[in-house]
Design an enzyme around this catalytic site. Structure first.
Site, PDB file in Angstrom:
ATOM      1  N   ASP A 110       0.776  -1.122  -0.014  1.00  0.00           N
ATOM      2  CA  ASP A 110      -0.012   0.084  -0.174  1.00  0.00           C
ATOM      3  C   ASP A 110       0.836   1.451  -0.134  1.00  0.00           C
ATOM      4  O   ASP A 110       1.748   1.045   0.373  1.00  0.00           O
ATOM      5  CB  ASP A 110      -0.859   0.130   1.345  1.00  0.00           C
ATOM      6  CG  ASP A 110      -1.462   1.439   1.341  1.00  0.00           C
ATOM      7  OD1 ASP A 110      -2.322   1.680   0.688  1.00  0.00           O
ATOM      8  OD2 ASP A 110      -1.201   1.896   2.641  1.00  0.00           O
ATOM      9  N   ASP A 159      -1.265  -0.563   6.025  1.00  0.00           N
ATOM     10  CA  ASP A 159      -1.301  -0.189   7.439  1.00  0.00           C
ATOM     11  C   ASP A 159      -2.415  -0.517   8.132  1.00  0.00           C
ATOM     12  O   ASP A 159      -2.544  -0.276   9.246  1.00  0.00           O
ATOM     13  CB  ASP A 159      -1.089   1.464   7.683  1.00  0.00           C
ATOM     14  CG  ASP A 159      -1.850   1.964   6.599  1.00  0.00           C
ATOM     15  OD1 ASP A 159      -2.990   1.389   6.232  1.00  0.00           O
ATOM     16  OD2 ASP A 159      -2.067   3.222   6.145  1.00  0.00           O
ATOM     17  N   ASP A 215      -7.062  -1.299   4.406  1.00  0.00           N
ATOM     18  CA  ASP A 215      -6.188  -2.387   3.567  1.00  0.00           C
ATOM     19  C   ASP A 215      -6.573  -3.856   4.065  1.00  0.00           C
ATOM     20  O   ASP A 215      -6.330  -4.818   3.513  1.00  0.00           O
ATOM     21  CB  ASP A 215      -4.803  -2.429   3.705  1.00  0.00           C
ATOM     22  CG  ASP A 215      -4.319  -1.011   3.150  1.00  0.00           C
ATOM     23  OD1 ASP A 215      -4.752  -0.628   1.963  1.00  0.00           O
ATOM     24  OD2 ASP A 215      -3.418  -0.577   3.820  1.00  0.00           O
TER      25      ASP A 215
HETATM   26  P1  ADP Z   1      -4.989   5.836  -0.139  1.00  0.00           P
HETATM   27  O1  ADP Z   1      -5.039   5.249   1.232  1.00  0.00           O
HETATM   28  O2  ADP Z   1      -4.049   5.203  -1.098  1.00  0.00           O
HETATM   29  O3  ADP Z   1      -4.560   7.192  -0.342  1.00  0.00           O
HETATM   30  P2  ADP Z   1      -7.828   5.995  -0.591  1.00  0.00           P
HETATM   31  O4  ADP Z   1      -8.620   5.145  -1.362  1.00  0.00           O
HETATM   32  O5  ADP Z   1      -8.160   6.469   0.798  1.00  0.00           O
HETATM   33  O6  ADP Z   1      -6.455   5.665  -1.117  1.00  0.00           O
HETATM   34  O7  ADP Z   1      -8.191   7.443  -1.222  1.00  0.00           O
HETATM   35  C1  ADP Z   1      -7.975   7.728  -2.809  1.00  0.00           C
HETATM   36  C2  ADP Z   1      -8.250   8.977  -3.352  1.00  0.00           C
HETATM   37  O8  ADP Z   1      -9.639   9.348  -3.030  1.00  0.00           O
HETATM   38  C3  ADP Z   1      -7.357  10.144  -2.593  1.00  0.00           C
HETATM   39  O9  ADP Z   1      -5.948  10.274  -3.133  1.00  0.00           O
HETATM   40  C4  ADP Z   1      -8.185  11.258  -3.016  1.00  0.00           C
HETATM   41  O10 ADP Z   1      -8.031  11.750  -4.241  1.00  0.00           O
HETATM   42  C5  ADP Z   1      -9.623  10.944  -2.660  1.00  0.00           C
HETATM   43  N1  ADP Z   1     -10.117  10.949  -1.425  1.00  0.00           N
HETATM   44  C6  ADP Z   1     -10.647   9.930  -0.692  1.00  0.00           C
HETATM   45  N2  ADP Z   1     -10.904  10.628   0.743  1.00  0.00           N
HETATM   46  C7  ADP Z   1     -10.615  11.950   0.593  1.00  0.00           C
HETATM   47  C8  ADP Z   1     -11.173  13.017   1.208  1.00  0.00           C
HETATM   48  N3  ADP Z   1     -11.888  12.946   2.444  1.00  0.00           N
HETATM   49  N4  ADP Z   1     -10.926  14.179   0.866  1.00  0.00           N
HETATM   50  C9  ADP Z   1     -10.563  14.379  -0.532  1.00  0.00           C
HETATM   51  N5  ADP Z   1     -10.271  13.461  -1.265  1.00  0.00           N
HETATM   52  C10 ADP Z   1     -10.457  12.213  -0.616  1.00  0.00           C
HETATM   53 MG    MG Z   2      -3.412   3.375   3.165  1.00  0.00          MG
END
Ligand code: ADP
Ligand code: MG
Length: 726
Positions: free
Chosen positions: A406, A620, A624
């Protein structure tokens, strides 16, 4: 591990009496009996580690009933909390065994010397008699115990061989067999205790009392009586007695007892500290967050103990084979007596040879070869802050050829920082200042747990902005969030959010906004758009950009696992492709799978498993979790704080130290090599001696020495893993 989620199966682990290296054949038979009990699905019993693990149907039975069934089979139960007195009884038991071994030796020598000196035969017989009683005591007890479970084991083989030797007038050989057999059993018992004690020494890290503040006074209170919410004080050099959060003071803490990381960790108010770690500098006041028995270190110890009771596949196989093997040896011995006698051979020499064969063919070394290695590996991991949740995961770690990481929080530090807040110049009426944009975004993000959200809120706090309140918060996983702030809806999200969630809406300023996202992402910055929605439609207000630093040592770690033979390394992330690619290039990752939704991480891992078979996933542990469960080996980082990590993964790294990943794979590989060597020694010794006996015959004492010698050798070889370092 994959399990059938549809059945309401629960599992429990019941601590039972331990019998050193003995009794696993009896354990097999107890397993079969327990499987007959109503509602019981899957049972694993080990007298070696003293545990019964049962998977049962909650609708039919419960833990209490199962305990009763175990007790009805004449197996004594231990209480969970009994570890300390347990420790003492193990030690005194071990001392008694050692005394018995010494008495056996004394008796054997007395018998031998009186024989040489033509001394009084009575004294000689007393000597041999003593040797038989003391040397055979535990073996006979074990054999009877196992027979009561309607099974036969190596104890019985050895007792029969010793009595057989006596019956043909070879008391010395018999006494020597019993002496070496009891010696090697005592050594095994000690070896298994050693790997347990390696874990127990963690408990000793923790002081018994805490200096608790009561009405401004410091009072010394035993840790079991300290309640959640109490505040205690630690001074420089003190061990921290309990888990808690720093309320005042600053300092550095050596957390190596828990995480294996030797670099001291700085602590300030708001930071979490763990019982059993050492406060190096500064006085801290700490508010208790968990009671003593729930502390991270107690859970670590508990889980390592449970892990040691879960057998590795090789061990399970060998334990299953003990019973048929022992019966085979009996059959072979009978054949070795019966056939030559029928052909007219002389009785005494035939019988002697059969006894030699029986000793040589006995599988003592085979049986101890696997647990000696796997238990040591688990204990070694525990001391390094690496928790294997079972022996089988040590073996899986050896076979890993692809690893998926991740990105956020695993390869990067996860302390995302907001770097830029831009206002779209032509946002018209709704145009805000940079600070207003940030304050509005922070209002929405205050409701989200996402790392981008936390970074946004922190940035607003740093600029001392007044953050309005938000209502009707909603989040779309992997895409973005929305909420109502001051009567309008604010949307914050990535490209996919605006393209899919707001699909049918005309969005003013979307194209230039996306253009800006592209250029920010090309700089390696994760970026999102901020837009407002009112009766007039949706308008892009501006965009926010973030960076997250790569963990130091990440590139080195990737190089290390490659040199261990991992062929393919993949990064999985919900973040944008370009940002992900930049980090992948920096640390040396082969393949990037970006813009994944949480469930797509699972399908990506499934695909990897199809392609590579043995895939480790490192995450983490919170979002995941499904992917960790899908991988052949799920490795969770930072288990010291979170329960989710402890629950879902197969291996938990208590600290955030990436260098433990090569350690895990390396330990797995070394353990497998040790297993191969051990099995080669064990089977090699048997083949060599049986061959020699059939071809030209060897003296019984030589067979005894060869047999017991290989047993001791594999035990010691396994113990070497206790010292494994990267
Ligand atoms: P990772 O943990 O790899 O960043 P996530 O699935 O948590 O993956 O998030 C993927 C994408 O979704 C982020 O890079 C962002 O673009 C968008 N995103 C998710 N949650 C938010 C949030 N609270 N505010 C803004 N963008 C978000
Ligand atoms: Mg993560």
């Amino acid at each position: 591990m994959a399990s059938t989620d549809s059945d309401p199966l629960s599992t429990c682990t019941i601590p039972i009496e331990r019998r050193g290296g003995r009794g696993e054949a009896g354990a097999r038979s107890l397993e079969r009996q327990l499987e007959q009990a109503p509602g019981v699905h899957d049972v694993e019993v080990s007298f070696r580690t003293g545990s019964v693990r049962v998977a049962y149907d909650e609708r039919v039975t419960d833990e209490e009933t199962i305990r009763r069934v175990v007790r009805d089979r004449n197996v004594s139960l231990h209480d969970e909390g009994e570890t300390e007195s347990d420790e003492v009884s193990t030690r005194s038991e071990l001392r008694r065994e050692a005394v018995f071994v010494a008495l056996t030796l004394l008796g054997m020598v007395t018998g031998l010397v009186t024989g040489w000196l033509d001394g009084p035969t009575l004294l000689g017989w007393v000597g041999y008699g003593g040797a038989y009683v003391f040397g055979g005591w535990y073996g006979l007890k074990g054999a009877i115990e196992t027979l009561r479970h309607r099974a036969v084991d190596i104890d019985l083989l050895m007792i029969v061989a010793a009595v057989g030797a006596l019956s043909i007038g070879a008391p010395f050989e018999g006494a020597m067999l019993l002496f070496l057999f009891s010696l090697s059993n005592t050594l095994q018992h000690y070896a298994i205790g050693r790997s347990r004690r390696a874990i127990k020494s963690l408990v000793e890290m923790r002081p018994d009392d805490a200096q608790v503040l009561r009405d401004g006074e410091e009072v010394t209170i035993p840790i079991d009586e300290v309640a959640v919410g109490d505040v205690f004080v630690v001074r420089p050099g003190d061990k921290i007695p309990l888990d808690g959060v720093v309320t005042s003071g600053e300092g550095t803490v050596d957390q190596s007892s828990l995480t294996g990381e030797s670099v001291p960790v700085p602590k300030e108010p708001g930071d979490e500290v763990f019982g059993g770690t050492i406060n190096e500098s500064g006085s801290l006041e700490i508010e208790v967050t968990r009671q003593a028995h729930e502390s991270a270190i107690s859970r670590l110890i508990h889980m390592v103990e449970r892990a040691q009771s879960e057998k590795a596949p090789t061990q399970r196989l060998i334990d299953r084979l003990e019973q048929p093997y022992v019966l085979g040896v009996f059959a072979l011995t009978i054949a070795a007596i019966g056939i030559p006698l029928a052909l007219g051979s002389e009785f005494t020499s035939t019988f002697y040879r059969a006894m030699t064969l029986m000793v040589a063919a006995s599988p003592c070394a085979v049986i101890i070869s696997t647990p000696a290695a796997v238990l040591s590996a688990i204990a070694s991991g525990g001391r390094q802050g690496v928790l294997f949740k079972g022996g089988e995961h040590v073996e899986t770690a050896a076979t890993i050829d692809a690893v998926a990481f991740d990105k956020t929080g695993t390869l990067t530090q996860g302390d995302t920082q907001l770097t830029d807040a831009f206002v779209r110049a032509s946002a018209g009426d709704g145009a805000l200042t940079e600070d207003e944009l940030l304050a509005t975004a922070a209002a929405v993000q205050a409701r989200s747990e996402h790392h981008l959200a936390r970074a946004t809120v922190t940035a607003a706090e740093e600029r001392s902005l007044t953050v309005p309140s938000a209502r009707g918060f909603q989040s779309v996983a992997g895409k973005g969030v929305r909420a109502e702030v001051e009567e309008v809806t604010i949307h914050i999200g990535n490209r996919s959010y605006f393209r899919t969630v707001l699909e049918d809406t005309r969005i003013e300023g979307l194209e230039p906004g996306l253009e800006r996202l592209r250029s920010l992402e090309a700089e390696g910055k994760t970026s999102v758009l901020v837009a407002r929605e009112d009766e007039g439609g949706v308008t892009v207000l501006g965009w926010l950009a973030f960076t997250d630093t790569v963990r130091p040592g990440a590139a080195e770690m990737i190089a290390d696992i490659r040199s261990l033979g991992v062929e393919h390394i993949v990064m999985l992330t919900g973040d944008n492709e370009r940002v992900a690619q930049r980090i992948a290039d920096e640390v040396g990752i082969d393949e990037v799978q970006a813009e994944l939704l949480p469930e797509e991480k699972v399908t990506t891992v499934e695909e990897l498993v199809n392609r590579h078979e043995n895939v480790a996933m490192v995450g983490d542990g919170v979002n995941d979790a499904p992917a960790l469960a899908t991988a052949s080996l799920g490795i969770a980082m930072g288990g010291a704080g979170t329960d989710v990590a402890l629950e879902t993964a197969d291996v938990v790294l208590m600290g955030d130290d990436l260098s433990k990943i090569p350690y895990v794979l390396g330990l797995g590989r070394r353990t497998r090599r040790t297993l191969v060597v051990n099995l080669a020694i064990a089977f090699g010794a048997i083949a060599l001696m049986v061959g020699a006996i059939l071809l030209r015959g060897i003296p019984l004492p030589l067979a005894v020495v060869g047999h017991e010698g290989s047993t001791v050798l594999v035990s010691l070889n396994g113990l070497r893993l206790l010292g494994f370092r990267k």
